[in-house]
Scaffold this motif. Structure first.
Motif, PDB file in Angstrom:
ATOM      1  N   MET A  43      -0.494  10.748  -2.944  1.00 28.65           N
ATOM      2  CA  MET A  43      -0.161   9.400  -3.382  1.00 28.65           C
ATOM      3  C   MET A  43      -1.442   8.647  -3.739  1.00 28.65           C
ATOM      4  O   MET A  43      -2.419   8.698  -3.004  1.00 28.65           O
ATOM      5  N   GLU A  44      -1.432   7.969  -4.885  1.00 32.06           N
ATOM      6  CA  GLU A  44      -2.595   7.215  -5.331  1.00 32.06           C
ATOM      7  C   GLU A  44      -2.846   6.018  -4.413  1.00 32.06           C
ATOM      8  O   GLU A  44      -1.942   5.538  -3.729  1.00 32.06           O
ATOM      9  N   PHE A  45      -4.102   5.526  -4.423  1.00 29.36           N
ATOM     10  CA  PHE A  45      -4.491   4.420  -3.562  1.00 29.36           C
ATOM     11  C   PHE A  45      -3.608   3.191  -3.816  1.00 29.36           C
ATOM     12  O   PHE A  45      -3.116   2.556  -2.870  1.00 29.36           O
ATOM     13  N   GLU A  46      -3.382   2.859  -5.096  1.00 33.98           N
ATOM     14  CA  GLU A  46      -2.559   1.711  -5.440  1.00 33.98           C
ATOM     15  C   GLU A  46      -1.119   1.913  -4.980  1.00 33.98           C
ATOM     16  O   GLU A  46      -0.453   0.955  -4.554  1.00 33.98           O
ATOM     17  N   ASP A  47      -0.627   3.150  -5.053  1.00 37.22           N
ATOM     18  CA  ASP A  47       0.734   3.440  -4.604  1.00 37.22           C
ATOM     19  C   ASP A  47       0.876   3.225  -3.100  1.00 37.22           C
ATOM     20  O   ASP A  47       1.900   2.741  -2.612  1.00 37.22           O
ATOM     21  N   LYS A  48      -0.166   3.605  -2.354  1.00 35.50           N
ATOM     22  CA  LYS A  48      -0.140   3.404  -0.899  1.00 35.50           C
ATOM     23  C   LYS A  48      -0.086   1.920  -0.561  1.00 35.50           C
ATOM     24  O   LYS A  48       0.646   1.504   0.339  1.00 35.50           O
ATOM     25  N   LEU A  49      -0.871   1.121  -1.285  1.00 34.77           N
ATOM     26  CA  LEU A  49      -0.836  -0.326  -1.068  1.00 34.77           C
ATOM     27  C   LEU A  49       0.556  -0.890  -1.377  1.00 34.77           C
ATOM     28  O   LEU A  49       1.079  -1.719  -0.626  1.00 34.77           O
TER      29      LEU A  49
END
Length: 370
Positions: free
Chosen positions: A1-7
């Motif tokens: 999962m991408e960093f932005e997706d985790k946020l």
């Protein structure tokens, strides 16, 4: 999962669960530990990386604890003090952080309630924590310009020097942006006077101030609306669509079924802030299934469409917000039949999160030809 997706995923969790959290410990378990582990990438169960209830005796204040200390190479790098999710953050909450900042090697201190994260350092005086944060991260109103700075504090790419070097600019830019935002919501007298003096030639009496106060507020709202619409038009204009002749257009219309309402879209369409807010809610829900950039929107005269992959054959939801009397959320069954659900407010969209996710999953499991 991408960093932005985790946020985005953590933001959805905060939005859905915040009101049910009643204690500070529950806030830590539900929101803050996932932030430390999922977003920052530190192992909350490894005391060599994260020390809960960190103690460092300070003067007469012996036995006081900071909720978490993040360690690197056996040195404290980040101190985190937590408050209950429903509590507004105040500088008075940071008393332990002030004391611990001076007696540890930490250069970053964080005060948080799980939704808002205030990051502090020592710009004003060495080894003394500033009274104002240099970075304020609100998961429910995420400023995307701050995401690269947050990434620098993750375990994978920890770059403290870069963060500190950028801190002063971040601090003042952030404060100015928050000040501007507050003036757009509730303009102060000085703000009203500033604009009134530039458009009104006579003396500014109390009556004139009262007359111009709603005008300044109205102008600000309209300006923001126009900026949003301009960005949408720019995005649509640069999305790779090429101009075609009327003959080609006719052939395209007859060669692929297109919803009748989509044909009615024209320059009279006005996208409202409320529609964009509703779109962001649906997008936040759907991003548990796909990357957020795959969730697209198209505005039409009679509704605001939310689509997967910007494909009108993959409708996720429709926002029917044009009526002043009642707003509706349109959802689709397996045969793409739409059912409208009444909304008393935008938060009601979360009640249909399962249906929204189910619609996205149905397209992933049985891809629709573009």
């Amino acid at each position: 999962m991408e960093f932005e997706d985790k946020l985005a995923a953590l933001a959805t969790k905060v939005r859905n669960q915040r009101d049910a959290i009643q204690t500070e410990e529950a806030t830590k378990n539900a929101f803050i530990m996932p932030f430390i582990s999922t977003i920052l990438g530190y192992d909350v169960f490894n005391p060599l990386e994260v020390v809960p209830e960190f103690t460092a005796d300070v003067g007469v204040k012996r036995g006081e604890k900071v909720d978490y200390a993040i360690m690197r190479d056996s040195e404290v790098q980040i101190l985190i003090e937590c408050k209950r999710s429903t509590d507004a953050l105040r500088i008075e909450h940071a008393s332990q952080l002030f004391r611990y900042f001076a007696v540890t090697n930490a250069r970053i201190a964080v005060l948080t309630n799980g939704q808002v994260y205030q990051f502090y350092t020592d710009l004003d005086a060495p080894n003394r924590m500033d009274e104002k944060p240099f970075l304020v991260l609100d998961l429910l109103d995420l400023d995307e310009t701050l995401v690269p700075e947050l990434r620098k504090l993750t375990k994978e790419v920890f770059d403290l020097d870069s963060v500190i070097n950028a801190a002063e600019e971040l601090k003042y830019v952030g404060q100015i942006k928050r000040l501007i935002a507050s003036q757009f919501k509730a303009p102060e007298d000085d703000w009203i006077k500033f604009f009134t003096q530039r458009v009104y030639d006579r003396s500014i009496t109390q009556r004139v101030r009262e007359q111009f106060a709603p005008l300044v507020l109205k102008a600000g709202v309209q300006f923001l609306n126009e900026q949003v619409n301009d960005r949408l038009k720019t995005a649509l204009g640069s999305s790779g669509y090429s101009a075609i002749s009327p003959t080609q257009a006719a052939e395209a219309v007859t060669s692929e079924p297109i919803a009748e309402e989509d044909l009615a879209r024209d320059t009279e369409i006005e996208t409202t802030l409320e529609e964009l807010e509703g779109y962001q809610i649906v997008k936040a829900i759907a991003c548990s299934e796909v990357k957020p950039q795959r969730i697209a929107q198209r505005d039409a005269k009679s509704y605001f469409a939310i689509l997967l992959d910007d494909n009108n054959r993959k409708p996720i939801a429709r926002l029917h917000f044009n009526s002043k009397k009642q707003k509706y959320l349109g959802l689709f069954d397996a045969d793409k039949n739409e059912t409208r659900h009444t909304l008393t407010g935008l938060d009601d969209i979360y009640q249909h999160a399962d249906s929204i996710r189910s619609a996205v999953r149905s397209y992933l499991e049985s891809p629709v030809d573009a």
